[in-house]
Design a protein around this motif. Structure first.
Motif, PDB file in Angstrom:
ATOM      1  N   GLU A  66       0.835  -1.194   0.000  1.00 44.99           N
ATOM      2  CA  GLU A  66       0.000   0.000   0.000  1.00 44.99           C
ATOM      3  C   GLU A  66       0.876   1.253   0.000  1.00 44.99           C
ATOM      4  O   GLU A  66       1.880   1.324   0.720  1.00 44.99           O
ATOM      5  N   ALA A  67       0.499   2.238  -0.801  1.00 41.96           N
ATOM      6  CA  ALA A  67       1.223   3.509  -0.825  1.00 41.96           C
ATOM      7  C   ALA A  67       1.047   4.236   0.502  1.00 41.96           C
ATOM      8  O   ALA A  67      -0.020   4.174   1.129  1.00 41.96           O
ATOM      9  N   LEU A  68       2.096   4.925   0.932  1.00 39.04           N
ATOM     10  CA  LEU A  68       2.110   5.578   2.243  1.00 39.04           C
ATOM     11  C   LEU A  68       2.203   7.098   2.101  1.00 39.04           C
ATOM     12  O   LEU A  68       2.820   7.604   1.170  1.00 39.04           O
ATOM     13  N   ALA A  69       1.617   7.786   3.079  1.00 39.11           N
ATOM     14  CA  ALA A  69       1.793   9.240   3.199  1.00 39.11           C
ATOM     15  C   ALA A  69       2.673   9.578   4.399  1.00 39.11           C
ATOM     16  O   ALA A  69       2.991  10.744   4.623  1.00 39.11           O
ATOM     17  N   THR A  70       3.075   8.570   5.152  1.00 35.01           N
ATOM     18  CA  THR A  70       3.808   8.795   6.386  1.00 35.01           C
ATOM     19  C   THR A  70       5.221   9.313   6.119  1.00 35.01           C
ATOM     20  O   THR A  70       5.824   9.043   5.083  1.00 35.01           O
ATOM     21  N   VAL A  71       5.720  10.063   7.096  1.00 34.77           N
ATOM     22  CA  VAL A  71       7.041  10.695   6.996  1.00 34.77           C
ATOM     23  C   VAL A  71       7.778  10.468   8.318  1.00 34.77           C
ATOM     24  O   VAL A  71       7.204  10.642   9.388  1.00 34.77           O
ATOM     25  N   GLU A  72       9.024  10.073   8.226  1.00 33.38           N
ATOM     26  CA  GLU A  72       9.870   9.950   9.405  1.00 33.38           C
ATOM     27  C   GLU A  72      11.130  10.789   9.208  1.00 33.38           C
ATOM     28  O   GLU A  72      11.610  10.957   8.086  1.00 33.38           O
ATOM     29  N   MET A  73      11.633  11.306  10.301  1.00 34.38           N
ATOM     30  CA  MET A  73      12.866  12.090  10.275  1.00 34.38           C
ATOM     31  C   MET A  73      13.866  11.482  11.240  1.00 34.38           C
ATOM     32  O   MET A  73      13.514  11.172  12.390  1.00 34.38           O
ATOM     33  N   PHE A  74      15.097  11.287  10.773  1.00 37.95           N
ATOM     34  CA  PHE A  74      16.149  10.853  11.686  1.00 37.95           C
ATOM     35  C   PHE A  74      16.708  12.080  12.379  1.00 37.95           C
ATOM     36  O   PHE A  74      17.315  12.945  11.746  1.00 37.95           O
ATOM     37  N   ASP A  75      16.448  12.161  13.665  1.00 36.46           N
ATOM     38  CA  ASP A  75      16.874  13.291  14.489  1.00 36.46           C
ATOM     39  C   ASP A  75      18.343  13.094  14.845  1.00 36.46           C
ATOM     40  O   ASP A  75      18.679  12.323  15.753  1.00 36.46           O
ATOM     41  N   THR A  76      19.215  13.768  14.127  1.00 35.91           N
ATOM     42  CA  THR A  76      20.650  13.596  14.352  1.00 35.91           C
ATOM     43  C   THR A  76      21.098  14.181  15.690  1.00 35.91           C
ATOM     44  O   THR A  76      22.185  13.864  16.170  1.00 35.91           O
ATOM     45  N   TRP A  77      20.259  15.037  16.288  1.00 35.64           N
ATOM     46  CA  TRP A  77      20.586  15.616  17.590  1.00 35.64           C
ATOM     47  C   TRP A  77      20.483  14.561  18.697  1.00 35.64           C
ATOM     48  O   TRP A  77      21.271  14.532  19.629  1.00 35.64           O
ATOM     49  N   HIS A  78      19.461  13.672  18.555  1.00 37.88           N
ATOM     50  CA  HIS A  78      19.232  12.659  19.579  1.00 37.88           C
ATOM     51  C   HIS A  78      19.525  11.243  19.092  1.00 37.88           C
ATOM     52  O   HIS A  78      19.491  10.292  19.874  1.00 37.88           O
ATOM     53  N   GLY A  79      19.762  11.084  17.772  1.00 38.05           N
ATOM     54  CA  GLY A  79      20.070   9.762  17.241  1.00 38.05           C
ATOM     55  C   GLY A  79      18.894   8.821  17.206  1.00 38.05           C
ATOM     56  O   GLY A  79      19.020   7.633  17.515  1.00 38.05           O
ATOM     57  N   ARG A  80      17.706   9.321  16.814  1.00 38.30           N
ATOM     58  CA  ARG A  80      16.533   8.452  16.744  1.00 38.30           C
ATOM     59  C   ARG A  80      15.592   8.937  15.641  1.00 38.30           C
ATOM     60  O   ARG A  80      15.647  10.082  15.207  1.00 38.30           O
ATOM     61  N   TRP A  81      14.730   8.023  15.175  1.00 47.59           N
ATOM     62  CA  TRP A  81      13.715   8.356  14.176  1.00 47.59           C
ATOM     63  C   TRP A  81      12.464   8.886  14.870  1.00 47.59           C
ATOM     64  O   TRP A  81      12.045   8.337  15.898  1.00 47.59           O
ATOM     65  N   VAL A  82      11.878   9.948  14.315  1.00 49.13           N
ATOM     66  CA  VAL A  82      10.658  10.535  14.876  1.00 49.13           C
ATOM     67  C   VAL A  82       9.643  10.747  13.750  1.00 49.13           C
ATOM     68  O   VAL A  82      10.006  10.949  12.590  1.00 49.13           O
ATOM     69  N   GLN A  83       8.369  10.673  14.090  1.00 51.07           N
ATOM     70  CA  GLN A  83       7.308  10.901  13.126  1.00 51.07           C
ATOM     71  C   GLN A  83       7.176  12.387  12.819  1.00 51.07           C
ATOM     72  O   GLN A  83       7.275  13.223  13.725  1.00 51.07           O
ATOM     73  N   ARG A  84       6.944  12.711  11.570  1.00 54.44           N
ATOM     74  CA  ARG A  84       6.690  14.077  11.131  1.00 54.44           C
ATOM     75  C   ARG A  84       5.294  14.112  10.483  1.00 54.44           C
ATOM     76  O   ARG A  84       4.689  13.074  10.229  1.00 54.44           O
ATOM     77  N   PRO A  85       4.769  15.309  10.189  1.00 53.47           N
ATOM     78  CA  PRO A  85       3.444  15.379   9.573  1.00 53.47           C
ATOM     79  C   PRO A  85       3.384  14.598   8.249  1.00 53.47           C
ATOM     80  O   PRO A  85       4.341  14.578   7.478  1.00 53.47           O
ATOM     81  N   GLU A  86       2.258  13.941   8.018  1.00 50.51           N
ATOM     82  CA  GLU A  86       2.090  13.157   6.797  1.00 50.51           C
ATOM     83  C   GLU A  86       1.983  14.063   5.571  1.00 50.51           C
ATOM     84  O   GLU A  86       1.559  15.223   5.652  1.00 50.51           O
ATOM     85  N   MET A  87       2.360  13.517   4.413  1.00 51.29           N
ATOM     86  CA  MET A  87       2.177  14.238   3.164  1.00 51.29           C
ATOM     87  C   MET A  87       0.695  14.415   2.861  1.00 51.29           C
ATOM     88  O   MET A  87      -0.159  13.715   3.425  1.00 51.29           O
ATOM     89  N   LEU A  88       0.389  15.303   1.969  1.00 51.31           N
ATOM     90  CA  LEU A  88      -0.992  15.532   1.560  1.00 51.31           C
ATOM     91  C   LEU A  88      -1.530  14.366   0.744  1.00 51.31           C
ATOM     92  O   LEU A  88      -2.730  14.111   0.731  1.00 51.31           O
ATOM     93  N   THR A  89      -0.636  13.662   0.059  1.00 52.98           N
ATOM     94  CA  THR A  89      -1.002  12.566  -0.839  1.00 52.98           C
ATOM     95  C   THR A  89      -0.145  11.354  -0.534  1.00 52.98           C
ATOM     96  O   THR A  89       1.051  11.485  -0.286  1.00 52.98           O
ATOM     97  N   LYS A  90      -0.746  10.168  -0.550  1.00 51.92           N
ATOM     98  CA  LYS A  90       0.042   8.949  -0.447  1.00 51.92           C
ATOM     99  C   LYS A  90       0.894   8.817  -1.708  1.00 51.92           C
ATOM    100  O   LYS A  90       0.402   9.005  -2.818  1.00 51.92           O
ATOM    101  N   ARG A  91       2.175   8.476  -1.525  1.00 48.63           N
ATOM    102  CA  ARG A  91       3.093   8.401  -2.665  1.00 48.63           C
ATOM    103  C   ARG A  91       4.067   7.237  -2.496  1.00 48.63           C
ATOM    104  O   ARG A  91       4.839   7.195  -1.545  1.00 48.63           O
ATOM    105  N   ALA A  92       4.024   6.316  -3.452  1.00 55.27           N
ATOM    106  CA  ALA A  92       5.062   5.295  -3.582  1.00 55.27           C
ATOM    107  C   ALA A  92       5.773   5.553  -4.903  1.00 55.27           C
ATOM    108  O   ALA A  92       5.204   6.151  -5.822  1.00 55.27           O
TER     109      ALA A  92
END
Length: 266
Positions: A66-92
């Motif tokens: 399934e195509a996803l709209a989810t976004v993750e960011m690798f926080d280089t300050w803390h060394g972990r992945w965090v959720q960010r706001p989803e895109m407006l459109t699902k995109r694969a």
């Protein structure tokens, strides 16, 4: 929006209160002047915008295809992945590049409609300071997925991929792999066609080399036909807008590989 290290200011305040306690600081020794906390330490915990050099993973497909709209960011300050706001459109099958203003541009792909009915011509941008997605005013000249993107000289290139044949009905047998490339000028705010590759390529990996060159590495030349995996590499020279095939090939043909340049910086 205030950009601070979460919890850091509270920790700093507690440290200051401990320093000023009537029993003396738990660390031992005389109390530090308040100005040390306010003027010498606190500014290092506050930023005028998002911490730079963060890594974003946007869209794609999950285990159910399934195509996803989810976004993750690798926080280089803390060394972990965090959720960010989803895109407006699902995109694969989309591609992304960083614009000169620091915004993220996500280009094309396909949505929950699939590789034919869900084929996307649209783009969207992400403002990391506002943490907000916006629909990009300019659309690709030709919808595509499986393409690559790179930035060279402040311009964004969308290279190859798959699309419907021009004027064809929306059926998979009319899909084709593209030689076509497009270029986006953020100042002009529009996409334009640019030099075509010598070989159709989807799943190629695009990387810039210096100030004048961009390489398209490997890929597949006919996704909906014989699907030959490519060992060839094409080089784009921004000075004359032309692609040329390198004489040296990969020892192993490959598609959807990972490619990165290494220079002498430490």
């Amino acid at each position: 929006k205030d950009w601070v290290d979460r919890g850091a200011l509270l920790a700093l305040r507690l440290l200051e209160l401990d320093d000023l306690s009537c029993d003396g600081p738990s660390r031992g020794g005389p109390a530090l002047p308040c100005s040390v906390y306010h003027c010498a330490i606190a500014p290092f915990l506050h930023f005028d915008g998002p911490v730079p050099d963060q890594l974003y993973a946007v869209g794609g497909r999950n285990e159910d295809q399934e195509a996803l709209a989810t976004v993750e960011m690798f926080d280089t300050w803390h060394g972990r992945w965090v959720q960010r706001p989803e895109m407006l459109t699902k995109r694969a099958g989309c591609a992304a590049a960083t614009l000169p203003n620091g915004h993220l541009l996500v280009v094309g792909g396909y949505d929950e409609g699939g590789i034919v009915d869900g084929l996307l011509q649209t783009c969207e941008t992400f403002d990391p300071a506002a943490q907000r997605w916006s629909k990009a005013p300019a659309q690709l000249k030709r919808a595509r997925w499986g393409h690559g993107c790179a930035v060279l000289g402040g311009l964004v290139y969308a290279i190859g991929g798959c699309s419907l044949r021009l004027g064809a009905p929306r059926e998979e047998e009319f899909m084709e792999t593209l030689r076509d490339c497009e270029i986006f000028d953020p100042a002009a705010g529009e996409w334009q066609a640019c030099g075509r590759m010598n070989t159709p390529r989807a799943g190629a990996r695009i990387v810039t080399m210096g100030d004048h060159f961009m390489a398209a590495v490997g890929g597949c030349d006919d996704v909906f036909g014989r699907a030959e995996i490519l060992a060839t590499i094409e080089l784009f020279d921004v000075r004359d807008g032309r692609w040329s095939v390198l004489g040296a090939q990969l020892s192993t043909p490959r598609t959807t590989a990972a490619v990165a340049p290494l220079d002498e910086r430490e």
